[in-house]
Design a protein around this motif. Structure first.
Motif, PDB file in Angstrom:
ATOM      1  N   ASP A   1      -1.851 -12.474   3.293  1.00 60.75           N
ATOM      2  CA  ASP A   1      -0.792 -13.479   3.365  1.00 60.75           C
ATOM      3  C   ASP A   1       0.040 -13.547   2.088  1.00 60.75           C
ATOM      4  N   ASP A   2      -0.508 -13.062   0.991  1.00 62.80           N
ATOM      5  CA  ASP A   2       0.133 -13.254  -0.308  1.00 62.80           C
ATOM      6  C   ASP A   2       0.009 -11.968  -1.114  1.00 62.80           C
ATOM      7  N   PHE A   3       1.061 -11.169  -1.108  1.00 66.54           N
ATOM      8  CA  PHE A   3       1.020  -9.901  -1.837  1.00 66.54           C
ATOM      9  C   PHE A   3       2.408  -9.577  -2.363  1.00 66.54           C
ATOM     10  N   GLU A   4       2.444  -8.715  -3.353  1.00 62.39           N
ATOM     11  CA  GLU A   4       3.710  -8.327  -3.976  1.00 62.39           C
ATOM     12  C   GLU A   4       4.539  -7.487  -3.011  1.00 62.39           C
ATOM     13  N   ARG A   5       5.829  -7.744  -3.035  1.00 64.36           N
ATOM     14  CA  ARG A   5       6.786  -6.934  -2.286  1.00 64.36           C
ATOM     15  C   ARG A   5       7.708  -6.293  -3.310  1.00 64.36           C
ATOM     16  N   SER A   6       7.490  -5.010  -3.543  1.00 61.08           N
ATOM     17  CA  SER A   6       8.092  -4.324  -4.675  1.00 61.08           C
ATOM     18  C   SER A   6       9.391  -3.610  -4.303  1.00 61.08           C
ATOM     19  N   ASP A   7      10.443  -3.878  -5.073  1.00 55.46           N
ATOM     20  CA  ASP A   7      11.699  -3.153  -4.876  1.00 55.46           C
ATOM     21  C   ASP A   7      11.528  -1.668  -5.177  1.00 55.46           C
ATOM     22  N   ASP A   8      10.603  -1.356  -6.088  1.00 61.62           N
ATOM     23  CA  ASP A   8      10.369   0.053  -6.424  1.00 61.62           C
ATOM     24  C   ASP A   8       9.870   0.821  -5.197  1.00 61.62           C
ATOM     25  N   GLU A   9       9.038   0.182  -4.386  1.00 64.91           N
ATOM     26  CA  GLU A   9       8.556   0.843  -3.170  1.00 64.91           C
ATOM     27  C   GLU A   9       9.706   1.149  -2.226  1.00 64.91           C
ATOM     28  N   ILE A  10      10.606   0.206  -2.093  1.00 63.05           N
ATOM     29  CA  ILE A  10      11.762   0.397  -1.209  1.00 63.05           C
ATOM     30  C   ILE A  10      12.608   1.567  -1.687  1.00 63.05           C
ATOM     31  N   ASP A  11      12.894   1.581  -2.980  1.00 60.40           N
ATOM     32  CA  ASP A  11      13.705   2.675  -3.539  1.00 60.40           C
ATOM     33  C   ASP A  11      13.025   4.023  -3.341  1.00 60.40           C
ATOM     34  N   ARG A  12      11.698   4.043  -3.527  1.00 58.69           N
ATOM     35  CA  ARG A  12      10.959   5.300  -3.388  1.00 58.69           C
ATOM     36  C   ARG A  12      10.985   5.796  -1.942  1.00 58.69           C
ATOM     37  N   ILE A  13      10.824   4.876  -0.998  1.00 55.87           N
ATOM     38  CA  ILE A  13      10.862   5.256   0.419  1.00 55.87           C
ATOM     39  C   ILE A  13      12.209   5.873   0.765  1.00 55.87           C
TER      40      ILE A  13
ATOM     41  N   ASN B   1      21.467   3.654  11.637  1.00 53.97           N
ATOM     42  CA  ASN B   1      21.066   5.005  12.002  1.00 53.97           C
ATOM     43  C   ASN B   1      22.241   5.973  11.882  1.00 53.97           C
ATOM     44  N   PRO B   2      22.118   6.998  11.041  1.00 53.79           N
ATOM     45  CA  PRO B   2      23.214   7.968  10.904  1.00 53.79           C
ATOM     46  C   PRO B   2      23.273   8.982  12.036  1.00 53.79           C
ATOM     47  N   GLY B   3      22.410   8.827  13.042  1.00 53.00           N
ATOM     48  CA  GLY B   3      22.425   9.742  14.188  1.00 53.00           C
ATOM     49  C   GLY B   3      21.097  10.381  14.501  1.00 53.00           C
ATOM     50  N   VAL B   4      20.039   9.990  13.786  1.00 54.42           N
ATOM     51  CA  VAL B   4      18.713  10.566  14.029  1.00 54.42           C
ATOM     52  C   VAL B   4      18.192  10.082  15.377  1.00 54.42           C
ATOM     53  N   ASP B   5      17.776  11.015  16.225  1.00 58.04           N
ATOM     54  CA  ASP B   5      17.294  10.632  17.557  1.00 58.04           C
ATOM     55  C   ASP B   5      15.895  11.149  17.845  1.00 58.04           C
ATOM     56  N   ALA B   6      15.170  11.560  16.809  1.00 56.12           N
ATOM     57  CA  ALA B   6      13.787  11.999  16.959  1.00 56.12           C
ATOM     58  C   ALA B   6      12.997  11.527  15.749  1.00 56.12           C
ATOM     59  N   VAL B   7      11.681  11.417  15.898  1.00 60.38           N
ATOM     60  CA  VAL B   7      10.822  11.038  14.785  1.00 60.38           C
ATOM     61  C   VAL B   7      10.711  12.221  13.828  1.00 60.38           C
ATOM     62  N   LEU B   8      10.997  11.984  12.564  1.00 54.92           N
ATOM     63  CA  LEU B   8      10.901  13.027  11.540  1.00 54.92           C
ATOM     64  C   LEU B   8       9.734  12.711  10.614  1.00 54.92           C
ATOM     65  N   ASN B   9       8.796  13.647  10.500  1.00 55.10           N
ATOM     66  CA  ASN B   9       7.640  13.500   9.623  1.00 55.10           C
ATOM     67  C   ASN B   9       7.675  14.604   8.568  1.00 55.10           C
ATOM     68  N   ARG B  10       7.369  14.272   7.338  1.00 55.66           N
ATOM     69  CA  ARG B  10       7.255  15.302   6.303  1.00 55.66           C
ATOM     70  C   ARG B  10       5.933  16.031   6.498  1.00 55.66           C
ATOM     71  N   CYS B  11       5.962  17.340   6.531  1.00 55.12           N
ATOM     72  CA  CYS B  11       4.755  18.130   6.755  1.00 55.12           C
ATOM     73  C   CYS B  11       4.073  18.398   5.418  1.00 55.12           C
ATOM     74  N   ARG B  12       3.365  17.382   4.970  1.00 53.70           N
ATOM     75  CA  ARG B  12       2.589  17.424   3.736  1.00 53.70           C
ATOM     76  C   ARG B  12       1.494  16.364   3.881  1.00 53.70           C
ATOM     77  N   PRO B  13       0.494  16.344   2.995  1.00 50.25           N
ATOM     78  CA  PRO B  13      -0.501  15.271   3.085  1.00 50.25           C
ATOM     79  C   PRO B  13       0.183  13.914   3.039  1.00 50.25           C
ATOM     80  N   PRO B  14      -0.292  12.927   3.815  1.00 48.51           N
ATOM     81  CA  PRO B  14       0.375  11.626   3.886  1.00 48.51           C
ATOM     82  C   PRO B  14       0.691  11.058   2.504  1.00 48.51           C
ATOM     83  N   ALA B  15       1.936  10.592   2.371  1.00 47.32           N
ATOM     84  CA  ALA B  15       2.413  10.074   1.097  1.00 47.32           C
ATOM     85  C   ALA B  15       3.524   9.074   1.366  1.00 47.32           C
ATOM     86  N   ASP B  16       4.009   8.432   0.318  1.00 49.71           N
ATOM     87  CA  ASP B  16       5.087   7.461   0.478  1.00 49.71           C
ATOM     88  C   ASP B  16       6.349   8.136   0.989  1.00 49.71           C
ATOM     89  N   GLY B  17       7.042   7.454   1.880  1.00 46.06           N
ATOM     90  CA  GLY B  17       8.343   7.919   2.332  1.00 46.06           C
ATOM     91  C   GLY B  17       8.303   9.226   3.090  1.00 46.06           C
TER      92      GLY B  17
END
Length: 397
Positions: free
Chosen positions: A268-280, A229-245
């Motif tokens: 139980d068995d699904f892809e775990r994509s590095d692209d999703e992580i990078d995008r988030i 944590n770089p110091g964030v102490d509150a929940v931050l939400n992007r004010c746009r229609p729900p989307a990735d990240g």
């Protein structure tokens, strides 16, 4: 082995239902195939929603979130961090969307405050200079592991029996009623029952199929990245229609970045994509640039138990986050109830509604007590971390 009610599933809703029933004097046993919180609950982002996220698209669900937010602040204080939250409008975001959200929150009776970008950065210095304005809302952060332990402790104290590593293998339906459930693993016994609650989350469809009834599901995976944590102490939400990240959550000494929504066939068995992580990370970095350089602490995926009786295309975000309560007597199987959907914020409300139906079917005249009964740990939250009474699997914290 016999119990009056068998609850299947050791997430927040299942454990909450076992607690509610036990407090009403019902003989209840809970079985979980793995550890408590090992499914959706322990792999959430841990936000106690104010309802603001859903205010303009699903006001009924938003109102439920707001009501439960207020209730849990009273009864589950030992599981909460009252951080507050903000919806951030960045340069280029639609200002009309911000206005719709603000108006919808006001319609719910939610107290909000509008801040310009400079005022927001005074409160949250890590916020991007691209933030033009922010809507302060009563979001908070909840610890899934503490919540599960608190509910399990109170359920057990009220007489409930809880078994982990005890997968359900089959159900026997006779004379149009569920009568027996074969449980393997640590239990390894056939349980005679008067009623069964299917609270198996993303696995609810499979569980229901054991009794030849239908629970149409559209589970979606969501990735989370926890960074130092770089110091964030509150929940931050992007004010746009729900989307990735579009959310940053301070939790357990980290900042949890989320999330994605991708339909999966098998929880139980699904892809775990590095692209999703990078995008988030990149998208959350637009709100809080420091998270892009912060070292990763852990990465995890959760699967949402979305109930989808009607087609909603391929967009899991279009499916309601409200919950469904299904009495399978309508399909010729009395004594079997499924609770599915919803979210961590509304777990207590889901458990109450489920216990109401079960008690009505059993002829039990007892009121719910969970809306005003404090959970264990309110005076000593560390107690919920130190207990070794239950096996809990919650990377969310």
């Amino acid at each position: 082995m016999r119990t009056t009610v068998l609850v299947i599933g050791g997430g927040a809703t299942g454990v909450g239902t076992a607690r509610d029933l036990a407090l009403r004097g019902v003989d209840v046993t809970l079985v979980e195939r793995g550890a408590l919180a090992g499914g959706t609950t322990g792999r959430s982002h841990g936000v106690l929603h104010s309802g603001a996220r859903y205010a303009e698209t699903d006001p009924d669900d938003a109102a439920a979130c707001l009501a439960e937010n207020r209730t849990l602040r009273e009864v589950a204080a030992g599981c909460l961090d009252e951080t507050g939250g903000y919806f951030l409008q960045l340069d280029g975001d639609d200002p009309a969307y911000f206005e719709r959200k603000r108006a919808a929150c006001a319609d719910l009776g939610m107290e909000t405050t509008t801040l310009d970008g400079d005022a927001l950065r005074e409160r949250v210095p890590e916020a991007s200079h691209a933030v033009e304005r922010a809507l302060a809302v009563p979001d908070a952060v909840i610890s899934p592991s503490r919540l599960i332990v608190a509910n399990a402790l109170d359920a057990r104290a009220a007489g409930a029996t809880i078994h982990t590593h005890a997968p359900v293998e089959s159900m026997t339906v006779a004379d149009s009623r569920v009568q027996r459930v074969a449980v393997g693993g640590a239990v390894d016994a056939t349980v005679t029952v008067d009623a069964v609650v299917n609270a198996a989350g993303p696995w609810a469809e499979r569980c229901a199929a054991l009794a030849d009834v239908s629970v149409p599901m559209r589970p979606t995976r969501g990735a989370m990245v926890a960074v130092e944590n770089p110091g964030v102490d509150a929940v931050l939400n992007r004010c746009r229609p729900p989307a990735d990240g579009d959310i940053v959550v301070p939790a357990s000494g980290a900042a949890v970045l989320g999330t994605t929504s991708v339909t999966v066939d098998d929880p139980d068995d699904f892809e775990r994509s590095d692209d999703e992580i990078d995008r988030i990370v990149a998208e959350c970095g637009a709100m809080c640039p420091a998270v892009t350089a912060a070292p990763t602490v852990r990465t995890y995926w959760g699967v949402r138990p979305l109930y989808a009786p009607d087609e909603a295309g391929n967009d899991g975000r279009a499916i309601s986050r409200g919950f469904a309560l299904l009495d399978h007597a309508d399909e010729g199987v009395e004594g079997l109830v499924t609770v599915v959907g919803g979210k961590l914020t509304t777990y207590r409300r889901m458990a109450e509604a489920t216990a109401d139906v079960v008690c009505d079917r059993l002829g039990v005249d007892a009121a719910c007590r969970t809306a005003d009964r404090p959970l264990p740990g309110n005076e000593d939250p560390a107690r919920l971390d130190a207990t070794d009474a239950f096996d809990v699997d919650a990377p969310a914290g």
